[in-house]
Design a protein around this motif. Structure first.
Motif, PDB file in Angstrom:
ATOM      1  N   SER A 157      -7.067 -25.004  53.546  1.00  0.00           N
ATOM      2  CA  SER A 157      -5.764 -25.398  54.011  1.00  0.00           C
ATOM      3  C   SER A 157      -4.481 -24.697  53.218  1.00  0.00           C
ATOM      4  O   SER A 157      -3.685 -25.539  52.495  1.00  0.00           O
ATOM      5  CB  SER A 157      -5.815 -26.947  53.882  1.00  0.00           C
ATOM      6  OG  SER A 157      -6.779 -27.632  54.737  1.00  0.00           O
ATOM      7  N   PHE A 158      -4.432 -23.519  53.170  1.00  0.00           N
ATOM      8  CA  PHE A 158      -3.503 -22.845  52.509  1.00  0.00           C
ATOM      9  C   PHE A 158      -2.884 -21.826  53.583  1.00  0.00           C
ATOM     10  O   PHE A 158      -3.845 -21.382  54.364  1.00  0.00           O
ATOM     11  CB  PHE A 158      -3.692 -22.415  51.231  1.00  0.00           C
ATOM     12  CG  PHE A 158      -4.411 -23.143  50.210  1.00  0.00           C
ATOM     13  CD1 PHE A 158      -3.457 -23.833  49.517  1.00  0.00           C
ATOM     14  CD2 PHE A 158      -5.684 -23.592  50.143  1.00  0.00           C
ATOM     15  CE1 PHE A 158      -3.916 -24.854  48.438  1.00  0.00           C
ATOM     16  CE2 PHE A 158      -6.014 -24.473  49.383  1.00  0.00           C
ATOM     17  CZ  PHE A 158      -5.196 -25.279  48.386  1.00  0.00           C
ATOM     18  N   PRO A 159      -1.811 -21.272  53.463  1.00  0.00           N
ATOM     19  CA  PRO A 159      -1.600 -20.160  54.392  1.00  0.00           C
ATOM     20  C   PRO A 159      -2.257 -18.976  54.398  1.00  0.00           C
ATOM     21  O   PRO A 159      -2.400 -18.205  53.212  1.00  0.00           O
ATOM     22  CB  PRO A 159       0.176 -19.795  53.944  1.00  0.00           C
ATOM     23  CG  PRO A 159       0.592 -20.862  53.307  1.00  0.00           C
ATOM     24  CD  PRO A 159      -0.755 -21.520  52.392  1.00  0.00           C
ATOM     25  N   THR A 186      -0.391 -23.144  47.741  1.00  0.00           N
ATOM     26  CA  THR A 186       0.466 -24.133  47.827  1.00  0.00           C
ATOM     27  C   THR A 186       0.100 -25.392  46.918  1.00  0.00           C
ATOM     28  O   THR A 186      -0.911 -25.299  46.531  1.00  0.00           O
ATOM     29  CB  THR A 186       0.885 -24.446  49.172  1.00  0.00           C
ATOM     30  OG1 THR A 186      -0.194 -24.787  49.864  1.00  0.00           O
ATOM     31  CG2 THR A 186       1.680 -23.219  50.076  1.00  0.00           C
ATOM     32  N   LYS A 187       0.751 -26.440  47.038  1.00  0.00           N
ATOM     33  CA  LYS A 187       0.190 -27.670  46.603  1.00  0.00           C
ATOM     34  C   LYS A 187      -0.265 -27.642  45.118  1.00  0.00           C
ATOM     35  O   LYS A 187      -1.414 -28.348  44.936  1.00  0.00           O
ATOM     36  CB  LYS A 187      -0.841 -28.121  47.468  1.00  0.00           C
ATOM     37  CG  LYS A 187      -0.356 -28.426  49.040  1.00  0.00           C
ATOM     38  CD  LYS A 187      -1.418 -29.182  49.751  1.00  0.00           C
ATOM     39  CE  LYS A 187      -2.259 -27.866  50.516  1.00  0.00           C
ATOM     40  NZ  LYS A 187      -2.892 -28.240  51.633  1.00  0.00           N
ATOM     41  N   ASN A 244      -7.939 -23.828  59.301  1.00  0.00           N
ATOM     42  CA  ASN A 244      -6.859 -24.607  58.725  1.00  0.00           C
ATOM     43  C   ASN A 244      -6.931 -26.192  58.943  1.00  0.00           C
ATOM     44  O   ASN A 244      -7.367 -26.394  60.040  1.00  0.00           O
ATOM     45  CB  ASN A 244      -5.590 -24.081  58.986  1.00  0.00           C
ATOM     46  CG  ASN A 244      -4.187 -24.649  58.261  1.00  0.00           C
ATOM     47  OD1 ASN A 244      -3.681 -25.839  58.784  1.00  0.00           O
ATOM     48  ND2 ASN A 244      -3.890 -24.251  56.975  1.00  0.00           N
ATOM     49  N   ASP A 245      -6.686 -26.950  57.992  1.00  0.00           N
ATOM     50  CA  ASP A 245      -6.955 -28.572  58.403  1.00  0.00           C
ATOM     51  C   ASP A 245      -6.286 -29.040  59.660  1.00  0.00           C
ATOM     52  O   ASP A 245      -6.632 -29.814  60.236  1.00  0.00           O
ATOM     53  CB  ASP A 245      -6.465 -29.471  57.065  1.00  0.00           C
ATOM     54  CG  ASP A 245      -5.371 -29.429  56.616  1.00  0.00           C
ATOM     55  OD1 ASP A 245      -4.350 -28.270  56.921  1.00  0.00           O
ATOM     56  OD2 ASP A 245      -4.939 -29.777  55.595  1.00  0.00           O
ATOM     57  N   ASN A 298       1.868 -29.944  57.675  1.00  0.00           N
ATOM     58  CA  ASN A 298       1.881 -28.499  58.420  1.00  0.00           C
ATOM     59  C   ASN A 298       1.227 -28.970  59.707  1.00  0.00           C
ATOM     60  O   ASN A 298       0.882 -30.151  60.031  1.00  0.00           O
ATOM     61  CB  ASN A 298       0.684 -27.649  57.857  1.00  0.00           C
ATOM     62  CG  ASN A 298       0.579 -26.217  58.319  1.00  0.00           C
ATOM     63  OD1 ASN A 298       1.552 -25.704  59.273  1.00  0.00           O
ATOM     64  ND2 ASN A 298      -0.628 -25.545  58.133  1.00  0.00           N
ATOM     65  N   GLU A 317       2.221 -23.402  59.790  1.00  0.00           N
ATOM     66  CA  GLU A 317       2.510 -23.172  58.466  1.00  0.00           C
ATOM     67  C   GLU A 317       4.126 -23.824  58.247  1.00  0.00           C
ATOM     68  O   GLU A 317       4.943 -23.146  57.624  1.00  0.00           O
ATOM     69  CB  GLU A 317       2.446 -21.889  57.974  1.00  0.00           C
ATOM     70  CG  GLU A 317       0.977 -21.507  57.374  1.00  0.00           C
ATOM     71  CD  GLU A 317       0.328 -22.548  56.500  1.00  0.00           C
ATOM     72  OE1 GLU A 317       1.114 -23.178  55.542  1.00  0.00           O
ATOM     73  OE2 GLU A 317      -0.802 -22.852  56.401  1.00  0.00           O
ATOM     74  N   GLU A 358       8.050 -28.859  53.347  1.00  0.00           N
ATOM     75  CA  GLU A 358       6.964 -29.514  52.736  1.00  0.00           C
ATOM     76  C   GLU A 358       7.651 -30.477  51.375  1.00  0.00           C
ATOM     77  O   GLU A 358       7.240 -31.559  51.394  1.00  0.00           O
ATOM     78  CB  GLU A 358       5.860 -28.574  52.367  1.00  0.00           C
ATOM     79  CG  GLU A 358       4.569 -29.095  51.548  1.00  0.00           C
ATOM     80  CD  GLU A 358       3.503 -28.267  51.598  1.00  0.00           C
ATOM     81  OE1 GLU A 358       2.502 -28.402  52.319  1.00  0.00           O
ATOM     82  OE2 GLU A 358       3.339 -27.554  50.537  1.00  0.00           O
TER      83      GLU A 358
END
Ligand code: BGC
Length: 729
Positions: free
Chosen positions: A355-357, A372-373, A407-408, A437, A471, A504
């Motif tokens: 779950s990242f771009p 991210t995160k 992606n989630d 997202n 995203e 975000e």
């Protein structure tokens, strides 16, 4: 409840100087339970009231064991001096020991005269009580008088870290927090329990800050317009604010899919490994294990460190939950002639929820665009994350093939579509959790950057649709329409990725607690504002001095968890008891008044409500852009098999005709646990003219639990069957 215990608390509050140890112990214990919260490191000498009061404490402790023992139950009202008190002042256990009993006190010799001893103890105790009650600052004043430079001597040169640079001048109290400040001694003019003047002033200030988080209807509309513009831009070219990543997934499931699949999920603080049995009747069984990602791996030097850890977890899971399969595979492998390969039927197809771009270039190929995160492993950026995982899996000789990169949000969309009622395919899968997202079903003809890309991987064109991962965390990074308070700016500046993921940073769980913390620090920074400054028993309803512990997470970046916002929003207890207890227990802010708690709640609610209204911007834009409002399901999402064929038809859809439903699957702690999150979203949806009251009714929002697991399994299924048919063909 609060009032019932007042007398008890008041007594305890007064005698606290004498009784220190259990509070210290309790606090230590509490810290051990929350190891992840960093505490400011205090190396400079502090004003230590325990030391200031130490002699009195020692005298009382050595002389009155019974009193110590009597008040052991009163720790709620203990003040900070108790937590700082040294071991010498610890009671009652130490004072109850025979050695303590026999140790001579400084002023009298109890062994010489027990009666005199008791008398003097009582007198001393009364004196302490009197001082605490009538002149709480006295000990400090006395010390200040004798100290050459009281400010330097008793207060840290470097206050506890205020971690946001923009607010780094931010408050840290400039006088000893235990003793009430002179300027704080406002006139008491309310009832015995509250000070109306004070609380009105505080409420006004809290309202002023809360108003900074307002995001009115015009703001929502402007942001929706901008979102739609960025959606279009992102479908045409790369490098835009909304990435609009084509996922190579061209249909959503209809609930009839079957089989056993594996999925792993890397997307935030935890790594999940699961196996999913799809039963083919919209239900599934899921076995999972979850492990926290060690902080050092999130920022490791090399991607290998992280990915080998992930592969190891897969191995542990297989051994624990699929031992037969695992052992069988190993046995078989020993006999095959082809050392490098495994027999296909023995291999788990694994859906990798990452779950990242990622710039996806195939169903199981994707190059990491950015972290991210809070993750930051530069070595991985630009690499194919599926290949990184597969390499580590192969190194352990596991019977697993990374079949799909998911992606989630895509997983959520798939899972929702598998389980949702009615025959409508889901339009949008959205996450409002640690990050935020959304992925939605787009007309393939509009995804021009994919269609025009000669290097694009293979995909099924027959459905005329493709799921696009927006995203949207990076929506409006240039802040054309996003609200921007000083707290948002401070948060961004102190983050690992300033200027990025700006949407975000206003919406997701990773950030809301921090926004609230910065807003509260802003208030504390202003000496004229009385937040957390009730200074004696007459000015608040707990009859005790409000104190913020030096070790309070309030002083530390990320110190406030977003779950606290949910607690505030859901607290309807008298006097906001639950909020106050949480401030006390989790945040080291003791004896908070009802007015303080009201002020905190007001601001926390404003931060939460703004997040939900921003979330509505994204949902509204996608509903409008996909043209779903004008048409019914005839042009809706394609499912792998037409849902109309399902017998019996699944679920019910309230007032709205089934074909008019616009189905949205959501997941994440915010949308699941923040009270009213959905209502706030709906309120904002109604304010968008293109949607209005009627359109909002058509939007059905449903939780898609475990989307990242089930959804990934579903995509692994599709990917697996595509691969099989390719081989056969
Ligand atoms: C990531 C997305 C992800 C979202 C929710 C964001 O930080 O960039 O890829 O879907 O968090 O987990």
């Amino acid at each position: 409840m609060v009032r019932d215990t007042k007398a008890h608390i008041e007594v305890a509050g007064i005698v606290v100087v004498v009784l220190a140890a259990p509070r210290s112990d309790a606090r230590l214990h509490d810290d051990q339970q929350r190891p992840s919260i960093a505490r400011p490191h205090l190396s400079t000498p502090l004003f230590d009231p325990a030391r200031a009061y130490g002699n009195w404490a020692r005298v009382a402790a050595h002389n009155d064991i019974t009193l110590s023992a009597n008040v052991t139950g009163s720790w709620r009202a203990c003040s900070r001096e108790s937590s700082l008190a040294g071991p010498e002042s610890r009671t009652p256990s130490s004072s109850a020991s025979p050695s303590a009993r026999s140790r001579p006190a400084r002023i009298v010799r109890p062994r010489d005269s027990p009666a005199a001893h008791h008398l003097l103890s009582a007198a001393l105790l009364l004196l302490v009580l009197g001082v605490q009650l009538f002149a709480p600052r006295l000990p400090y004043e006395v010390l200040s008088f004798f100290a050459a430079s009281p400010q330097k001597q008793f207060w840290p040169a470097t206050p506890p870290r205020a971690t946001s640079p923009a607010l780094s001048s931010a408050h840290i109290p400039s006088s000893p927090p235990v003793c009430a400040r002179v300027e704080q001694q406002l006139q008491f003019s309310g009832t015995f329990y509250t000070n109306t003047e004070r609380s009105m002033a505080l409420e006004e200030q809290a309202q002023r800050v809360a108003a900074e988080f307002e995001f009115p209807a015009e703001g929502v509309r402007a942001a929706v317009k901008e979102f739609i513009r960025e959606m279009g831009e992102g479908l045409q070219k790369d490098g835009t604010e909304l990435s609009q990543i084509p996922t190579y997934v061209t249909a959503v499931p209809n609930g009839t899919e079957k089989g056993l699949y594996m999925a792993v999920d890397l997307g935030g603080t935890n790594f999940r490994v699961c196996s999913i049995q799809l039963h083919g009747n919209t239900t599934f069984s899921l076995t999972q294990s979850k492990v926290a990602i060690p902080r050092e791996l999130m920022v490791a030097q090399t991607s290998k460190e992280l990915f080998s850890f992930l592969a190891k977890q897969i191995e542990i899971f297989l051994k624990a939950h699929h031992k037969d399969h695992y052992a069988g595979t190993l046995r078989r492998r020993a006999t095959v002639s082809n050392a490098g390969g495994f027999r296909e039927e023995e291999i788990f197809n694994l859906g990798f929820t990452f779950s990242f771009p990622v710039h996806q270039i195939g169903i199981n190929k994707g190059l990491l665009m950015r972290w991210t995160k809070g993750f930051d492993i530069q070595d991985a950026v630009g690499k194919d994350v599926c290949a990184l995982l597969q390499a580590e899996i192969d190194e352990l000789h596991l019977p697993v093939r990374v079949a799909a990169l998911v992606n989630d949000t895509v997983g959520t969309l798939m899972a929702r579509s598998y389980t949702s009622p009615g025959k409508t395919g889901t339009l949008l899968g959205a996450i409002f959790g640690t990050g935020t997202n959304g992925a939605y079903v787009e007309k393939l003809s509009k995804v021009s950057k994919l269609l025009n890309n000669k290097d694009a991987g293979e995909f099924d064109k027959s459905t005329g649709e493709m799921i696009v991962n927006t995203e949207w965390g990076s929506f409006d990074n240039s802040l054309r329409t996003l609200p921007n308070t000083p707290y948002d700016a401070a948060l961004d500046k102190a983050s690992v990725n300033p200027g990025i993921q700006m949407f975000e940073k206003r919406v997701s769980g990773m950030f809301l607690g921090e926004i609230l913390r910065l807003a509260l620090i802003g208030l504390l920074n202003d000496p004229s504002i009385t937040l957390f400054r009730d200074d004696n028993s007459a000015t608040n309803d707990v009859h005790s001095t409000t104190q913020i512990a030096e070790s309070s997470p309030l002083w530390t970046q990320w110190g406030i968890d977003t779950s606290f916002l949910s607690i505030c929003a859901g607290d309807s207890s008298a006097g906001l008891r639950i909020t106050r207890q949480t401030l006390d227990k989790d945040y080291g802010i003791n004896a908070v008044s009802a007015e303080d708690a009201e002020a905190v709640k007001l601001i926390a609610n404003a931060v939460g409500k703004r997040a939900a209204r921003l979330a509505a911007v994204a949902i509204a834009a996608i509903v409008i852009e996909t043209g779903r409002l004008g048409t019914s399901t005839s042009s809706g999402t394609n499912t792998t098999e037409a849902k109309e064929n399902l017998e019996p038809a699944r679920g019910t859809v309230d007032e709205v005709a089934e074909e008019d439903v616009i189905d949205v699957g959501v997941d994440g702690s915010l949308v699941e646990f923040y009270p009213e999150f959905e209502s706030f979203i709906r309120e904002a949806l109604r304010e968008v003219p293109e949607i209005g009251v009627e359109g909002e009714k058509r939007v059905r929002i449903g939780i898609a639990k475990d989307g990242s697991g089930v959804g990934a399994a579903l995509i692994a299924l599709v990917a697996g069957s595509v691969e099989k048919s390719e081989k056969l063909g």
